[in-house]
Design a protein around this motif. Structure first.
Motif, short mmCIF file in Angstrom:
data_model
loop_
_atom_site.label_atom_id
_atom_site.label_comp_id
_atom_site.label_asym_id
_atom_site.label_seq_id
_atom_site.Cartn_x
_atom_site.Cartn_y
_atom_site.Cartn_z
N ARG A 17 8.59 -93.45 9.03
CA ARG A 17 7.51 -92.68 8.41
C ARG A 17 7.85 -92.38 6.95
NH1 ARG A 17 4.05 -91.58 12.46
NH2 ARG A 17 4.89 -90.97 14.48
N TYR A 18 6.82 -92.17 6.18
CA TYR A 18 6.97 -91.86 4.76
C TYR A 18 7.21 -90.38 4.54
CZ TYR A 18 5.16 -96.44 3.38
OH TYR A 18 4.98 -97.78 3.18
N ALA A 19 7.93 -90.05 3.49
CA ALA A 19 7.98 -88.70 2.95
C ALA A 19 6.98 -88.70 1.80
CB ALA A 19 9.37 -88.36 2.45
N ILE A 20 5.92 -87.94 1.92
CA ILE A 20 4.86 -87.89 0.91
C ILE A 20 5.14 -86.70 0.01
CG2 ILE A 20 2.38 -87.73 0.51
CD1 ILE A 20 2.15 -88.82 3.49
N MET A 21 5.40 -86.97 -1.26
CA MET A 21 5.87 -85.95 -2.19
C MET A 21 4.77 -85.61 -3.19
SD MET A 21 8.79 -85.79 -0.77
CE MET A 21 9.51 -84.55 -1.84
N ALA A 22 4.57 -84.30 -3.40
CA ALA A 22 3.57 -83.81 -4.35
C ALA A 22 4.23 -82.83 -5.31
CB ALA A 22 2.41 -83.13 -3.62
N LEU A 23 3.94 -82.99 -6.58
CA LEU A 23 4.44 -82.11 -7.62
C LEU A 23 3.28 -81.33 -8.19
CD1 LEU A 23 6.90 -81.28 -9.35
CD2 LEU A 23 6.22 -83.08 -10.95
N VAL A 28 2.83 -87.65 -5.96
CA VAL A 28 3.54 -88.48 -6.93
C VAL A 28 4.31 -89.63 -6.29
CG1 VAL A 28 3.70 -86.69 -8.71
CG2 VAL A 28 5.52 -86.90 -6.99
N ALA A 29 4.60 -89.54 -4.98
CA ALA A 29 5.40 -90.60 -4.35
C ALA A 29 5.19 -90.61 -2.85
CB ALA A 29 6.88 -90.40 -4.66
N ARG A 30 5.30 -91.82 -2.27
CA ARG A 30 5.39 -92.05 -0.82
C ARG A 30 6.71 -92.77 -0.62
NH1 ARG A 30 0.99 -92.18 2.68
NH2 ARG A 30 1.84 -94.03 3.69
N MET A 31 7.69 -92.06 -0.10
CA MET A 31 9.05 -92.57 -0.09
C MET A 31 9.51 -93.02 1.30
SD MET A 31 10.80 -89.68 -2.49
CE MET A 31 12.31 -90.60 -2.72
N LYS A 32 10.04 -94.23 1.35
CA LYS A 32 10.75 -94.71 2.53
C LYS A 32 12.21 -94.31 2.39
CE LYS A 32 7.94 -98.86 3.15
NZ LYS A 32 7.99 -100.33 3.16
N HIS A 46 8.01 -75.45 -11.37
CA HIS A 46 7.19 -76.43 -10.66
C HIS A 46 7.31 -76.22 -9.16
CE1 HIS A 46 6.41 -78.86 -14.25
NE2 HIS A 46 7.67 -78.57 -14.60
N THR A 47 6.28 -76.65 -8.44
CA THR A 47 6.28 -76.62 -6.98
C THR A 47 6.36 -78.05 -6.48
OG1 THR A 47 4.91 -74.63 -6.95
CG2 THR A 47 4.98 -75.93 -4.92
N LEU A 48 7.34 -78.32 -5.61
CA LEU A 48 7.50 -79.64 -5.01
C LEU A 48 7.25 -79.51 -3.52
CD1 LEU A 48 8.34 -82.63 -5.39
CD2 LEU A 48 10.68 -81.89 -4.87
N GLU A 49 6.32 -80.32 -3.01
CA GLU A 49 6.00 -80.33 -1.59
C GLU A 49 6.38 -81.67 -1.01
OE1 GLU A 49 1.78 -79.66 -1.51
OE2 GLU A 49 2.04 -77.50 -1.47
N GLY A 50 6.97 -81.64 0.17
CA GLY A 50 7.25 -82.85 0.92
C GLY A 50 6.60 -82.72 2.28
N THR A 57 4.47 -79.75 6.27
CA THR A 57 4.83 -79.61 4.86
C THR A 57 6.01 -78.66 4.65
OG1 THR A 57 2.54 -80.00 4.21
CG2 THR A 57 3.95 -78.99 2.57
N THR A 58 6.89 -79.04 3.73
CA THR A 58 7.98 -78.20 3.25
C THR A 58 7.80 -78.04 1.75
OG1 THR A 58 9.46 -79.09 4.94
CG2 THR A 58 10.49 -77.98 3.07
N THR A 59 8.00 -76.82 1.22
CA THR A 59 7.77 -76.55 -0.19
C THR A 59 9.00 -75.89 -0.81
OG1 THR A 59 5.42 -76.21 0.24
CG2 THR A 59 6.26 -75.36 -1.84
#
Length: 106
Positions: A17-23, A28-32, A46-50, A57-59
Protein backbone atom coordinates in the motif's frame (compact mmCIF):
# COMPACT_ATOMS: atom_id res chain seq x y z
CA UNK A 1 14.79 28.25 1.24
CA UNK A 2 14.14 25.27 3.55
CA UNK A 3 13.87 21.77 2.12
CA UNK A 4 11.62 18.89 3.18
CA UNK A 5 12.82 15.32 2.57
CA UNK A 6 10.51 12.32 3.12
CA UNK A 7 12.03 8.82 3.23
CA UNK A 8 9.88 5.68 3.56
CA UNK A 9 12.27 3.34 5.32
CA UNK A 10 10.81 1.93 8.56
CA UNK A 11 12.44 -1.48 9.28
CA UNK A 12 9.00 -3.03 10.01
CA UNK A 13 7.25 -1.46 7.00
CA UNK A 14 4.86 -3.92 5.38
CA UNK A 15 5.96 -2.67 1.94
CA UNK A 16 2.35 -2.88 0.81
CA UNK A 17 0.00 0.00 0.00
CA UNK A 18 0.99 3.60 -0.55
CA UNK A 19 1.77 6.19 2.09
CA UNK A 20 -0.13 9.25 0.83
CA UNK A 21 1.59 12.38 2.08
CA UNK A 22 0.05 15.86 2.28
CA UNK A 23 1.81 19.09 3.22
CA UNK A 24 -0.40 21.89 4.53
CA UNK A 25 -3.49 20.14 3.16
CA UNK A 26 -2.12 19.50 -0.35
CA UNK A 27 -1.11 16.00 -1.49
CA UNK A 28 2.57 16.01 -2.43
CA UNK A 29 3.54 12.32 -2.69
CA UNK A 30 2.31 8.72 -2.95
CA UNK A 31 5.19 6.71 -1.56
CA UNK A 32 6.02 3.03 -1.91
CA UNK A 33 8.49 1.37 0.46
CA UNK A 34 12.08 2.61 -0.06
CA UNK A 35 10.95 5.68 -2.02
CA UNK A 36 11.86 9.23 -1.11
CA UNK A 37 10.46 12.65 -1.93
CA UNK A 38 12.06 16.09 -1.75
CA UNK A 39 10.62 19.61 -2.10
CA UNK A 40 11.38 23.17 -1.10
CA UNK A 41 9.08 24.72 1.51
CA UNK A 42 8.65 28.18 2.92
CA UNK A 43 10.22 28.96 6.27
CA UNK A 44 7.83 28.52 9.19
CA UNK A 45 5.37 26.00 10.62
CA UNK A 46 3.88 23.27 8.44
CA UNK A 47 1.47 20.38 8.89
CA UNK A 48 2.45 17.01 7.41
CA UNK A 49 -0.19 14.30 7.09
CA UNK A 50 0.41 10.69 6.19
CA UNK A 51 -2.39 8.29 5.45
CA UNK A 52 -2.85 4.87 3.97
CA UNK A 53 -5.12 4.17 1.03
CA UNK A 54 -8.03 3.42 3.36
CA UNK A 55 -7.91 6.86 4.94
CA UNK A 56 -6.27 6.28 8.35
CA UNK A 57 -4.37 9.55 8.96
CA UNK A 58 -1.39 10.53 11.12
CA UNK A 59 -0.44 14.22 11.48
CA UNK A 60 2.70 15.96 12.72
CA UNK A 61 3.76 19.60 12.90
CA UNK A 62 7.10 20.75 11.48
CA UNK A 63 9.14 23.92 11.85
CA UNK A 64 11.33 24.72 8.84
CA UNK A 65 14.06 27.33 9.24
CA UNK A 66 15.73 29.21 6.43
CA UNK A 67 18.49 27.11 4.85
CA UNK A 68 17.53 23.99 6.83
CA UNK A 69 16.71 20.50 5.53
CA UNK A 70 13.94 18.79 7.52
CA UNK A 71 14.08 15.01 7.09
CA UNK A 72 11.03 12.92 7.98
CA UNK A 73 11.22 9.13 8.03
CA UNK A 74 7.92 7.45 7.10
CA UNK A 75 6.71 3.91 7.63
CA UNK A 76 3.60 1.84 7.04
CA UNK A 77 3.44 -0.61 9.92
CA UNK A 78 0.67 -3.05 10.87
CA UNK A 79 -0.94 -2.38 14.24
CA UNK A 80 -3.62 -3.90 16.43
CA UNK A 81 -5.75 -6.70 15.01
CA UNK A 82 -4.36 -6.04 11.52
CA UNK A 83 -0.97 -7.35 12.60
CA UNK A 84 -2.62 -10.58 13.84
CA UNK A 85 -4.55 -11.10 10.59
CA UNK A 86 -1.68 -10.26 8.24
CA UNK A 87 -1.41 -13.89 7.12
CA UNK A 88 -5.10 -13.97 6.13
CA UNK A 89 -5.85 -10.48 4.81
CA UNK A 90 -3.58 -7.86 3.22
CA UNK A 91 -2.59 -5.67 6.19
CA UNK A 92 -3.76 -2.10 6.56
CA UNK A 93 -0.80 -0.09 7.82
CA UNK A 94 -0.74 2.79 10.21
CA UNK A 95 1.48 5.54 8.84
CA UNK A 96 4.18 6.52 11.33
CA UNK A 97 6.55 9.48 10.99
CA UNK A 98 9.73 10.51 12.78
CA UNK A 99 11.64 13.74 12.25
CA UNK A 100 15.43 13.40 12.39
CA UNK A 101 18.18 10.88 11.83
CA UNK A 102 16.26 7.65 11.39
CA UNK A 103 14.44 4.97 13.32
CA UNK A 104 17.27 3.72 15.52
CA UNK A 105 18.57 7.10 16.66
CA UNK A 106 17.30 10.01 18.77
Amino acid sequence: MPKLVLIRDHPNDIAHRYAIMALDGRQVARMKFKESFETEVTAGRHTLEGKNELGKTTTIELDAREGETVTVHVGGIPTGCFSLLAGVFPPTPTIVMKVGDGWGKG
